[in-house]
Enzyme design. Structure first.
Site, PDB file in Angstrom:
ATOM      1  N   SER A 250      -3.344   6.595  10.349  1.00 56.06           N
ATOM      2  CA  SER A 250      -3.889   5.509  11.163  1.00 56.06           C
ATOM      3  C   SER A 250      -4.913   6.001  12.172  1.00 56.06           C
ATOM      4  O   SER A 250      -5.065   7.198  12.411  1.00 56.06           O
ATOM      5  CB  SER A 250      -2.761   4.778  11.885  1.00 56.06           C
ATOM      6  OG  SER A 250      -2.339   5.537  12.982  1.00 56.06           O
ATOM      7  N   GLY A 251      -5.593   5.030  12.785  1.00 53.44           N
ATOM      8  CA  GLY A 251      -6.618   5.320  13.775  1.00 53.44           C
ATOM      9  C   GLY A 251      -6.063   5.368  15.183  1.00 53.44           C
ATOM     10  O   GLY A 251      -6.817   5.557  16.139  1.00 53.44           O
ATOM     11  N   ASP A 252      -4.747   5.157  15.311  1.00 51.57           N
ATOM     12  CA  ASP A 252      -4.130   5.257  16.631  1.00 51.57           C
ATOM     13  C   ASP A 252      -2.730   5.854  16.424  1.00 51.57           C
ATOM     14  O   ASP A 252      -2.452   6.379  15.348  1.00 51.57           O
ATOM     15  CB  ASP A 252      -4.119   3.887  17.323  1.00 51.57           C
ATOM     16  CG  ASP A 252      -4.189   3.999  18.845  1.00 51.57           C
ATOM     17  OD1 ASP A 252      -3.480   4.864  19.400  1.00 51.57           O
ATOM     18  OD2 ASP A 252      -4.940   3.234  19.476  1.00 51.57           O
ATOM     19  N   ASP A 253      -1.868   5.769  17.438  1.00 54.35           N
ATOM     20  CA  ASP A 253      -0.565   6.416  17.318  1.00 54.35           C
ATOM     21  C   ASP A 253       0.187   5.947  16.064  1.00 54.35           C
ATOM     22  O   ASP A 253       0.239   4.760  15.772  1.00 54.35           O
ATOM     23  CB  ASP A 253       0.285   6.093  18.552  1.00 54.35           C
ATOM     24  CG  ASP A 253      -0.413   6.522  19.844  1.00 54.35           C
ATOM     25  OD1 ASP A 253      -1.040   7.603  19.853  1.00 54.35           O
ATOM     26  OD2 ASP A 253      -0.327   5.777  20.840  1.00 54.35           O
ATOM     27  N   SER A 284      -3.004  11.362  12.056  1.00 52.60           N
ATOM     28  CA  SER A 284      -3.716  10.555  13.047  1.00 52.60           C
ATOM     29  C   SER A 284      -4.558  11.475  13.939  1.00 52.60           C
ATOM     30  O   SER A 284      -4.139  11.863  15.027  1.00 52.60           O
ATOM     31  CB  SER A 284      -2.712   9.774  13.898  1.00 52.60           C
ATOM     32  OG  SER A 284      -3.398   8.996  14.847  1.00 52.60           O
TER      33      SER A 284
END
Ligand SMILES: *[C@@H]1O[C@H](CO)[C@@H](O)[C@H](O)[C@H]1NC(C)=O
Ligand SMILES: *[C@@H]1O[C@H](CO)[C@@H](O)[C@H](O)[C@H]1NC(C)=O
Ligand SMILES: *[C@@H]1O[C@H](CO)[C@@H](O)[C@H](O)[C@H]1NC(C)=O
Ligand SMILES: *[C@@H]1O[C@H](CO)[C@@H](O)[C@H](O)[C@H]1NC(C)=O
Ligand SMILES: *[C@@H]1O[C@H](CO)[C@@H](O)[C@H](O)[C@H]1NC(C)=O
Ligand SMILES: *[C@@H]1O[C@H](CO)[C@@H](O)[C@H](O)[C@H]1NC(C)=O
Ligand SMILES: *[C@@H]1O[C@H](CO)[C@@H](O)[C@H](O)[C@H]1NC(C)=O
Ligand SMILES: *[C@@H]1O[C@H](CO)[C@@H](O)[C@H](O)[C@H]1NC(C)=O
Ligand SMILES: *[C@@H]1O[C@H](CO)[C@@H](O)[C@H](O)[C@H]1NC(C)=O
Length: 462
Positions: A250-253, A284
């Site tokens: 993912s692009g975040d946590d 990530s």
């Protein structure tokens, strides 16, 4: 009339059902009572007029299906909505209780990319406003409030948020309201999400909020590593949440445990507690494998992370907080991390910033204490520890034991930078900062397991 083989399958399903409910000797319960069994009423989305061509908008069909199955489920038998192979475009829809959403292999539920299909809903009381923008927010793609006994599963079918249009508008600052989450359940309990894939969420993927007894297992979550705020799983003011055997890019946590935002979270006062994360694989590059916060104003307590893997991820189990948050993060237990290519193995932040408005209380200081990490192996690490507490409000009771961080060729000269933190360390390499004094024993991990979800996942196919 049932053919002999169909009857055979039905009987087999019933037997499996009985086994899942209690096993030999247990008193008989009707199918689906207690929620761990196969549903009595089973319908395909096509029976409500849906067309799986990827173009026809099926919002009305999903609404009709859930309303109808909600009525049918009320006789105690529960209901399942089956989504067969195909591409099923729809606007947002809500789930109901005693309900299974079952996605066949090759089934893909596609979220409409027309913002007009997304109604506005109220902000969460523990946030006071939308997370991206003040005021209300766009509906979640799949939602539900005050539900019990909900299962989302199948043969690894896909729920696709088609988020690109949202990411583009977000970057261009063209959105007036906060983006919807891919799946958000509020005030619900006895939830199972298993063997499904979530891709390209407009923002956060799975957001159980004010929920208890949630099992998330065998779930794949995929979003481009530079997509904005595509957090994997965010248990928020929720208790008894178990996340097992998931794979998240993912692009975040990959996971972010939360509990409300500044004065709204403090007032709502509902912690996230008794959270288990096991056998997660996370990729990530710009965020954490597991973040605690930054919204943690209702408190976070008793988080247990075990046997997790991160590859090319910014940091491992990160604490994010700041002045104005209030609340607490305590009793965090981490055992067994295998980390490959990390910027920081340990990262704690005391000045996260981001406030809902100008009314946060500068005297609302978080309490961060009792943070235990043991049996950590990391390779290709840029910096072992970036540990920043809050001036006059140190993060205390930090324990690290049996930690090896092998450095990257371009590693920082300074391997530990510790301010406003206090704790102990043993068997940690490279040698930690003086704020982590020596101790000769392993850090704590609770011996008794938490009981979350059914003893065995139901095995019902439709
Ligand atoms: C889903 O339920 C929420 C209340 O929990 C409501 O605000 C929203 O309009 C519903 N959405 C749909 C698509 O029915
Ligand atoms: C759900 O339950 C909460 C808390 O009990 C309550 O405040 C809310 O009104 C309920 N929402 C719905 C849609 O029933
Ligand atoms: C489920 O599907 C995803 C996406 O196609 C894939 O990456 C994953 O390996 C699949 N999982 C299983 C158990 O087949
Ligand atoms: C948790 O939920 C499962 C079904 O998902 C149910 O079998 C179990 O009894 C629930 N446990 C508690 C403590 O409510
Ligand atoms: C805080 O106040 C300043 C100046 O009054 C204003 O420009 C800013 O938008 C406010 N911030 C928030 C988050 O409301
Ligand atoms: C130290 O941690 C490693 C994993 O990094 C584990 O394999 C090993 O058993 C641990 N050693 C002790 C003494 O617990
Ligand atoms: C090590 O990490 C660097 C980034 O710091 C990355 O560019 C490189 O590919 C990694 N090497 C290996 C062997 O994974
Ligand atoms: C160490 O961290 C502090 C913040 O806690 C920061 O101000 C300082 O610049 C850092 N030092 C180095 C050498 O990175
Ligand atoms: C998910 O798949 C696993 C492995 O095949 C299986 O044990 C489990 O029962 C499935 N989950 C559900 C809810 O059917």
């Amino acid at each position: 009339m049932l053919t002999r083989s169909a009857l055979h399958v039905a009987v087999a399903a019933l037997l499996l059902c009985a086994a899942a409910v209690g096993g030999a000797g247990a008193s008989r319960r009707p199918a689906a009572a207690g929620g761990s069994c196969c549903r009595k009423h089973v319908k395909r989305i096509t029976e409500y007029g849906a067309v799986g061509d990827g173009k026809t908008l099926n919002t009305a069909a999903f609404a009709r299906a859930v309303a109808d199955l909600s009525r049918r489920a009320a006789d105690g038998g529960g209901a399942a909505l089956v989504v067969p192979e195909g591409k099923w475009l729809t606007g947002p829809f809500n789930l109901t209780s005693h309900f299974t959403l079952f996605l066949h292999r090759g089934a893909e539920i596609l979220a409409s990319q027309d913002l007009n299909d997304w109604p506005l809903i109220a902000p969460l009381p523990s946030y006071g406003r939308g997370r991206d923008e003040p005021g209300p927010r766009y509906s979640n793609f799949i939602g539900g409030s005050n539900l019990t006994d909900v299962i989302i599963t199948g043969q690894n079918g896909t729920i696709n948020g088609q988020g690109q249009v949202w990411w583009d508008k977000y970057h261009a600052k063209e959105l007036t309201y906060t983006r919807g989450y891919l799946l958000e359940l509020l005030y619900s309990h006895d939830i199972i999400i298993s063997n499904v894939t979530f891709v390209d969420a407009p923002s956060w993927n799975l957001h159980p909020t004010y929920c208890t007894n949630v099992t998330i297992s065998g779930v794949t979550i995929l979003a481009p590593v530079h997509s904005p705020n595509t957090d994997g799983i965010d248990p928020d003011s929720s208790s008894y949440v178990k996340i097992e055997d998931c794979y998240i890019v993912s692009g975040d946590d990959c996971i972010a445990v939360k509990s409300g935002w500044d004065e709204y979270g403090i007032k709502f006062n509902m912690p996230s507690q008794h959270i288990v994360v096991r056998r997660l694989t996370c990729i990530s590059p710009t965020s954490a494998m597991i973040a605690l916060g930054s919204e943690m104003s209702g408190g976070i307590q008793d988080v247990r992370a075990e046997d997790n893997i991160a590859i090319n991820t910014e940091s491992a189990v990160r604490i994010k907080s700041g002045v104005g948050r209030g609340g607490f993060v305590k009793d965090v237990f981490v055992r067994g991390l295998s980390l490959h290519t990390m910027k920081w193995v340990f990262w704690m932040t005391g000045n996260y910033g981001q406030h809902p408005d100008n009314s946060s209380n500068p005297k609302a200081l978080p309490e961060v204490t009792g943070i235990n990490y043991r049996d950590v192996f990391a390779e290709n690490v840029t910096m072992a520890g970036r540990m920043e507490g809050i001036p006059n409000d140190p993060y205390t009771g930090i324990c690290m034991s049996n930690v090896t961080a092998q450095l990257a060729p371009d590693a920082k000269k300074l391997q530990w930078n510790c301010t406003d933190v206090k704790g102990v360390a043993s068997g940690v390499s490279p040698k930690p900062c003086p704020e982590l004094g020596a101790v000769g024993k392993p850090c704590t991990f609770p011996e008794e397991e938490l009981v979350i979800g059914p003893p065995e996942l139901p095995k019902c196919t439709y």
